[in-house]
Motif scaffolding. Structure first.
Motif, PDB file in Angstrom:
ATOM      1  N   PHE A 146       0.595  -1.273  -0.113  1.00  0.00           N
ATOM      2  CA  PHE A 146       0.091   0.066   0.009  1.00  0.00           C
ATOM      3  C   PHE A 146       0.775   1.355  -0.063  1.00  0.00           C
ATOM      4  O   PHE A 146       0.637   2.118  -0.484  1.00  0.00           O
ATOM      5  CB  PHE A 146      -1.017   0.102   1.137  1.00  0.00           C
ATOM      6  CG  PHE A 146      -2.246  -0.797   0.800  1.00  0.00           C
ATOM      7  CD1 PHE A 146      -3.060  -0.405   0.074  1.00  0.00           C
ATOM      8  CD2 PHE A 146      -2.474  -2.121   1.785  1.00  0.00           C
ATOM      9  CE1 PHE A 146      -4.253  -1.146  -0.282  1.00  0.00           C
ATOM     10  CE2 PHE A 146      -3.416  -2.752   1.597  1.00  0.00           C
ATOM     11  CZ  PHE A 146      -4.543  -2.385   0.606  1.00  0.00           C
ATOM     12  N   SER A 181      -3.425  10.090  -2.478  1.00  0.00           N
ATOM     13  CA  SER A 181      -2.320   9.384  -2.082  1.00  0.00           C
ATOM     14  C   SER A 181      -1.431   9.911  -0.924  1.00  0.00           C
ATOM     15  O   SER A 181      -1.020   9.374  -0.041  1.00  0.00           O
ATOM     16  CB  SER A 181      -1.272   9.084  -3.332  1.00  0.00           C
ATOM     17  OG  SER A 181      -1.811   8.939  -4.548  1.00  0.00           O
ATOM     18  N   ALA A 212      -3.258   9.176   2.083  1.00  0.00           N
ATOM     19  CA  ALA A 212      -3.039   7.696   2.155  1.00  0.00           C
ATOM     20  C   ALA A 212      -1.709   7.515   3.087  1.00  0.00           C
ATOM     21  O   ALA A 212      -1.574   6.867   3.986  1.00  0.00           O
ATOM     22  CB  ALA A 212      -3.070   6.986   1.109  1.00  0.00           C
ATOM     23  N   LEU A 213      -0.613   8.239   2.642  1.00  0.00           N
ATOM     24  CA  LEU A 213       0.677   8.114   3.202  1.00  0.00           C
ATOM     25  C   LEU A 213       0.845   8.649   4.492  1.00  0.00           C
ATOM     26  O   LEU A 213       1.269   8.407   5.498  1.00  0.00           O
ATOM     27  CB  LEU A 213       1.694   8.792   2.265  1.00  0.00           C
ATOM     28  CG  LEU A 213       2.049   8.048   0.851  1.00  0.00           C
ATOM     29  CD1 LEU A 213       3.171   8.769   0.296  1.00  0.00           C
ATOM     30  CD2 LEU A 213       2.608   6.601   1.562  1.00  0.00           C
ATOM     31  N   SER A 260       0.856   4.090  -2.882  1.00  0.00           N
ATOM     32  CA  SER A 260       0.735   5.332  -2.714  1.00  0.00           C
ATOM     33  C   SER A 260       1.798   6.302  -3.218  1.00  0.00           C
ATOM     34  O   SER A 260       1.330   7.571  -3.703  1.00  0.00           O
ATOM     35  CB  SER A 260       0.318   5.608  -1.263  1.00  0.00           C
ATOM     36  OG  SER A 260      -0.563   4.797  -0.798  1.00  0.00           O
ATOM     37  N   SER A 293       4.709  11.696   3.915  1.00  0.00           N
ATOM     38  CA  SER A 293       3.758  12.261   2.773  1.00  0.00           C
ATOM     39  C   SER A 293       4.666  13.467   2.142  1.00  0.00           C
ATOM     40  O   SER A 293       4.625  13.691   1.085  1.00  0.00           O
ATOM     41  CB  SER A 293       2.689  12.704   3.457  1.00  0.00           C
ATOM     42  OG  SER A 293       1.858  12.862   2.504  1.00  0.00           O
ATOM     43  N   LEU A 304       1.261   9.423  -5.763  1.00  0.00           N
ATOM     44  CA  LEU A 304       1.497  10.757  -5.209  1.00  0.00           C
ATOM     45  C   LEU A 304       2.864  11.432  -6.285  1.00  0.00           C
ATOM     46  O   LEU A 304       2.441  12.364  -6.884  1.00  0.00           O
ATOM     47  CB  LEU A 304       2.068  10.778  -3.882  1.00  0.00           C
ATOM     48  CG  LEU A 304       2.478  12.033  -3.212  1.00  0.00           C
ATOM     49  CD1 LEU A 304       1.477  13.266  -3.527  1.00  0.00           C
ATOM     50  CD2 LEU A 304       2.876  12.150  -1.803  1.00  0.00           C
TER      51      LEU A 304
END
Ligand SMILES: Nc1nc2[nH]cnc2c(=O)[nH]1
Length: 369
Positions: free
Chosen positions: A46, A295, A298-299, A50, A308, A54
């Protein structure tokens, strides 16, 4: 933080018991997060997906944004709006996700406040980001955006008690140097046409954008971990959808209040590549920004706001390379050097995550014994 990371300056035993205690609390309150069921290998998959989205989606979004200005587009509010208005596409994955228990630790009113305040911050950041890109050369812009890693490290420490390790410092150092190298490679002319004051204003606005962006990412991590505490993928999508909704409302109000909406018809008619290309550019930019932003969220959810931001900054460094292909930009030594510096920058933070993961696994094993 979903990935069990070490947030406080404890010794190894204390760290283990601290992390296990967090897990125990979660299960005892019967809100076992969907993500806790992830195996370590799934977690890495995952994270890599991501990272891929991104970097690639944000690079495409920035290049399409540049194409918009190059082909005669001129509206700051449209550039701001396209960064968030694509959020309805996220309803599709939201509907496809398996239904999760609606139990959350916070009330509906608190959620509204979170979405409202983060959405307003995103709207303001996006506007400042559009102004920064308009007033500064891409390289000066990258240089100032490099500061967001330092702001983020400070906010992560203050808001999320993230421990700043040797690996974190090395990672920030290499990525900041990488952004600096790209910035010194000033082979593009400043859009400000050389006016000193416009340049200074551009720098200040971009610095403010970096500060707001870092604060917003750290607050999002805080909301996930300490307020919402409902760690499901649906929560990631909902966070992105509702904050984008608020930020889009801000942009639409700005578009009408500034009177820029009156120029849009003319802008479309005078777009060098024609009407269809104008619409497709804006639609493509909106979709790319959504994929990039979801993304990024999500990070934050899977790793941390600082990670992120690191990957977002890496995307900033990768974008000039993509421009080599798309816009026939020159490949310079500085661009190659920037990538060489960026690689250890990301690798060090990944290594830090790997070490954090080992601590948790060891703690689980000793509990099982
Ligand atoms: N300030 C700022 N805003 C963003 N929005 C999306 N990415 C960024 C970024 O890197 N910096």
């Amino acid at each position: 933080m979903i990935h069990p990371s070490v947030n406080s300056p404890l010794n190894i035993d204390e760290e283990e018991s601290f992390l296990l205690k967090e897990e125990d609390e979660a299960s005892s309150e019967e809100v076992l997060p969907q993500i806790m069921h992830l195996k370590r290998s799934q977690w890495w998959i995952f994270v890599f997906i991501s990272i891929f989205f991104l970097i690639s989606a944000q690079a495409v979004a920035v290049l399409l944004g540049r194409f918009y200005y190059d082909q005669g587009g001129n509206s700051k509010w449209i550039s701001t709006l396209v960064q968030t208005v694509g959020f309805p596409i996220l309803y599709l994955p939201l509907c496809l996700l398996p239904a999760s228990p609606r139990t959350s630790y916070c009330s509906f009113k608190t959620l509204v406040w979170i979405y409202l305040s983060l959405g307003l911050a995103i709207g303001l950041d996006n506007l400042l980001y559009s102004y920064g890109l308009l007033l500064l050369s891409a390289s000066a812009y990258s240089l100032i955006c490099g500061t967001q890693l330092i702001f983020n490290a400070v906010f992560s420490y203050l808001i999320n008690s993230e421990k700043i390790t040797f690996w974190t410092v090395m990672s920030i150092f290499f990525l900041t140097v990488s952004a600096l190298v790209i910035a010194l490679d000033d082979d593009s002319n400043s859009p400000s046409g050389g006016s000193k004051w416009i340049y200074v204003i551009g720098c200040l606005l971009t610095l403010l954008a970096s500060l707001i962006y870092s604060l917003q990412l750290s607050l999002m991590q805080f909301s996930f971990e300490k307020i919402i505490r409902k760690e499901t993928f649906a929560m990631v999508l909902e966070m992105q959808i509702y904050t984008s909704l608020v930020a889009s409302c801000v942009s639409v109000i700005g578009l009408f209040a500034s009177g820029e909406w009156k120029m849009l018809r003319m802008e479309m008619e005078e777009f060098h590549k024609g009407h269809v290309s104008y619409v497709l550019t804006l639609v493509g930019t909106s979709v790319s920004w959504q994929l990039g932003s979801v993304s990024a969220v999500a990070l934050i959810f899977l790793v941390s706001s600082l990670f992120s931001n690191l990957i977002g900054t890496l995307s900033l460094i990768v974008t000039p390379l993509a421009a080599l292909v798309v816009f026939d930009d020159k490949l310079t030594v500085a661009k190659i050097a920037a990538i060489i510096f960026a690689i250890p920058g990301v690798a060090f933070y990944m290594y830090k995550n790997y070490l954090d993961g080992l601590i948790v696994e060891r703690a689980r094993e000793s509990l099982a014994d």
